[in-house]
Design an enzyme around this catalytic site. Sequence first.
Site, short mmCIF file in Angstrom:
data_model
loop_
_atom_site.label_atom_id
_atom_site.label_comp_id
_atom_site.label_asym_id
_atom_site.label_seq_id
_atom_site.Cartn_x
_atom_site.Cartn_y
_atom_site.Cartn_z
N GLU A 58 0.81 -1.23 0.00
CA GLU A 58 0.00 0.00 0.00
C GLU A 58 0.84 1.27 0.00
O GLU A 58 0.42 2.30 -0.51
CB GLU A 58 -0.94 0.02 1.21
CG GLU A 58 -2.12 -0.93 1.11
CD GLU A 58 -1.81 -2.31 1.65
OE1 GLU A 58 -0.65 -2.55 2.05
OE2 GLU A 58 -2.73 -3.15 1.68
N HIS A 127 -10.83 -4.47 9.53
CA HIS A 127 -11.46 -4.39 8.21
C HIS A 127 -12.79 -3.63 8.27
O HIS A 127 -13.57 -3.73 7.34
CB HIS A 127 -11.74 -5.78 7.64
CG HIS A 127 -10.55 -6.55 7.19
ND1 HIS A 127 -9.61 -7.05 8.05
CD2 HIS A 127 -10.12 -6.90 5.95
CE1 HIS A 127 -8.67 -7.69 7.38
NE2 HIS A 127 -8.95 -7.62 6.10
#
Lengths: 329, 330
Positions: A58, A127
């Site tokens: 990322e 998440h």
Amino acid sequence: MAKKRMIQAINETLDSEMAKDPKIVLFGEDVEISLFGDTVGLKDKHGAHRVRNMPISETVMSGMAVGAAAAGYKVVCHMMFGNFMYTGFDSIANQASKLRYMTAGQISLPIVYMSVFGGGRSAAAQHSDAMHPMFMNLGGIKVALPATPADAAGLLRASIHDPNPVVFLQAAGRGGESGEVPDGEVIFELGKAATVHDGDDVTMVAIGAMVRPALRAAKRLAEDGIGVDLIDPRTMVPLDTEAILSSVRRTGRLVVVDEARDLCSAASHVAAVCADQCFEALKAPIKRVTVPDLAMPYSPPLEKALLPNEGSISATVRDLLGKPAGVEA
Amino acid sequence: MTSSGADTNFSNEQMLGFYRDMLRIRRVEEQLGKDSLAGNLPGAVHLYIGQEAVGVGICSQLRDDDWIASNHRGHGHFLAKGGDTKLLVAEVYGRKTGICRGHGGSMHVADFSKGIIGANGIVGAGISITTGAAWAAQLDGNGAVGVAFFGDGAANQGVLCEALNVSTLWKLPVIFVCENNGFSEFSPYSTVTSGSIADRAKPYGAAHETIDGNDLIEVWQCAARAIRRARDGKGPTLIEARTYRHSGHVVGEHTFLSGTYRSEEEVEQKKAGDPIPAFAKRILEAGQASQADLDRIDAEITAEVAEAVAFAEESPYPDPADQGAGYMFA
């Protein structure tokens, strides 16, 4: 009008925009096979050079979006889960949101950082965050939160066209939901709210995935003679404060429903704007229906209890109006 | 591997051009260092003195449409890639006429019209941005390359490994230039870094070279190979250019640091490897120019710097009523 699922609306929007503009590229985590289904099939249609899987990296990914945009591309960077944007946060917070300003407008950075966000699927705390307030505070990033398939199509198209970085957050677990999407190339101006239910007793601002339970509550309350003016701001940056203020000036009451944790939630900002700019119109305290300052749990009953729902939203409105459930309105 | 000293013959004019470009950086940095110590600059200044051969050796063979990204020590890269001296100095002075109209300052000088993505205040940030610009160049198919300049400190950011991985996999036209100047801010290399930086390319199968960053010709030759590789679609190169930071991490650090992190003896010894006098000697010994030629260049550069300072000093500060809100969003 046609009924479409949210992922289908997103997929069709990406497809039609990429077909029109060869400068649009899509890259990110598993965009080729597509975990959520929103980018499925796009590689075959638009080529492996324009639709590319990234390593799970990322930090470099969010920065590559900045570099490719600076070099003339319109970049859609799919970061899968919003929590993963934390991992790639430097280039969003320090670069994408600031380079235009720091270089006195030498460049624009047309980037859409997209991901799912929010709870409700037992995905647990890493998440399930609702991180839009954090992006709102960066300053140079627009924040789009589609509530429906139509919103998703209209806001994504506007986000891709926008010359600035936009964080596009689709509600996790809602991708399969259906809704009517206008035919043709639907586009919703960023910064323009939608009123999704009319009423005169209380203004309700519901953000992103919260629009659905808020609408259910509004319909139920209407049966009891309580009129909810429900506003979907669609984007939190820019925020259509005029739409909210003019409603509050009419109803005198405000409830804000937000999936973020309460501390510095987006709801807090909406409340602050109204307290500041239409205090004289308020007949009651502003109420926020948010998530307690806890991490999102895994076990379904625990998680369900934390998220705002029709019941908690209705109860807040009834308390505000002094009309508890079961009492004649 | 080290460079093999390919037979590269530069004309007298080219050699003097390199000298001029290095000297421009040196004289600008000396001026800004002096200004900073005198309290005439609003923000911190990180000097490039001692590392000029790296920036010039590489940027002198880049095109306007090639991209570079730099770090907090970025004045040298800005000038080497063709950035304007006056616009640089005015920016560091915080003036309205600066390249970023006073909104960026020393650590953020950028000129996108010349492929200068800019200096950057976040250590290692230019690595990912350049990788993305190189992806764009690959998509454009125009043969442009991206060059990321960073220090040995930034080599310890995980993003270098991420970028080596994806750029090798995608064969991106990108060159990672680590200017190993011996220090991560105030920490000597050996105290924060294990192994060799160039070796970090090995597991990814990326090309890599370790060179003497104080030798302009060696830098130039290595960069030529890396640029060729990139333009030919053969992927990235990691260059570790060994050099030395003559100045501290930041000008004026002696006023706030409680101790020292390197000895005076070490600094003096390393300064003997100064790339600029070494290059002057090379030119003179090869008979490519006279001392008078070099003196003339120095005088011209000195005048250019004086002109830039005068320009900056005569320029107004940005108007506080105009906070550049229009720069936030296009």
